[in-house]
Design an enzyme around this catalytic site. Structure first.
Site, PDB file in Angstrom:
ATOM      1  N   HIS A 162      25.822 -52.668 -18.627  1.00  0.00           N
ATOM      2  CA  HIS A 162      26.887 -52.335 -17.664  1.00  0.00           C
ATOM      3  C   HIS A 162      28.191 -52.915 -18.182  1.00  0.00           C
ATOM      4  O   HIS A 162      28.251 -54.084 -18.548  1.00  0.00           O
ATOM      5  CB  HIS A 162      26.558 -52.918 -16.286  1.00  0.00           C
ATOM      6  CG  HIS A 162      27.692 -52.876 -15.324  1.00  0.00           C
ATOM      7  ND1 HIS A 162      28.104 -51.712 -14.722  1.00  0.00           N
ATOM      8  CD2 HIS A 162      28.508 -53.853 -14.864  1.00  0.00           C
ATOM      9  CE1 HIS A 162      29.140 -51.988 -13.924  1.00  0.00           C
ATOM     10  NE2 HIS A 162      29.399 -53.271 -13.999  1.00  0.00           N
ATOM     11  N   GLY A 173      29.906 -66.901 -19.175  1.00  0.00           N
ATOM     12  CA  GLY A 173      28.557 -66.476 -18.828  1.00  0.00           C
ATOM     13  C   GLY A 173      28.237 -66.956 -17.435  1.00  0.00           C
ATOM     14  O   GLY A 173      28.551 -68.100 -17.079  1.00  0.00           O
ATOM     15  N   GLU A 213      23.436 -66.028 -25.933  1.00  0.00           N
ATOM     16  CA  GLU A 213      24.643 -66.155 -25.112  1.00  0.00           C
ATOM     17  C   GLU A 213      25.892 -66.079 -25.983  1.00  0.00           C
ATOM     18  O   GLU A 213      26.906 -65.511 -25.574  1.00  0.00           O
ATOM     19  CB  GLU A 213      24.643 -67.445 -24.299  1.00  0.00           C
ATOM     20  CG  GLU A 213      25.853 -67.517 -23.380  1.00  0.00           C
ATOM     21  CD  GLU A 213      25.710 -68.488 -22.231  1.00  0.00           C
ATOM     22  OE1 GLU A 213      26.642 -68.505 -21.399  1.00  0.00           O
ATOM     23  OE2 GLU A 213      24.706 -69.211 -22.154  1.00  0.00           O
TER      24      GLU A 213
END
Length: 142
Positions: free
Chosen positions: A105, A81, A61
């Site tokens: 993406h 996140g 993360e």
């Protein structure tokens, strides 16, 4: 801004955070990726002496969020996140793990990252998918 300057800023902003506690260091950036490393030692072990999945996810993360931060206008937006999933495929007891976040993406609001966590021999330790969101910073109307 030069690559080394960006990496230095990324590492500096992590002082006195979880990334500092876990000794995560950002090591490289490119047009569509960011990499980081973390030592595997007792600080990040489960009780049975292998890398804790939570530490692995924290590494993933961290590298994905920093990547989103680098690739957006951070003066206008901040990154959070919003979803993370991880598959832990191999144990490791010592050494280093390396995380590389690459775009799946790259939207204006959401970004989807593929993060491969590997060991020094490039064995896949964990495969992580992270979704981040870019939220506009509030502006003062002074």
């Amino acid at each position: 801004m030069e690559k080394q300057e960006i990496l230095a800023k990324c590492n500096e902003m992590c002082r006195n955070t979880l990334m500092d506690t876990l000794d995560i260091k950002f090591t490289d950036i490119g047009d569509d990726f960011v990499t980081a490393e973390m030592p595997v030692n007792a600080k990040v072990h489960q009780p049975d002496g292998v890398l804790h999945g939570g530490a692995t996810v924290a590494l993933a993360e961290s590298v994905g969020s920093v990547a989103s931060h680098i690739f957006i206008d951070s003066a206008e937006y901040y990154v959070r996140g919003i979803e993370i999933s991880a598959n832990h495929l191999k144990s490791i007891k010592e050494g280093m793990v390396y995380a590389k976040a690459t775009f799946i993406h790259k939207g204006r609001t959401t970004q989807l990252w593929n993060i491969r966590v590997t060991d020094a021999e490039d064995n896949l330790i964990s495969l992580v998918k992270l979704t981040t969101i870019a939220l506009p910073k509030k502006k003062n109307n002074d």
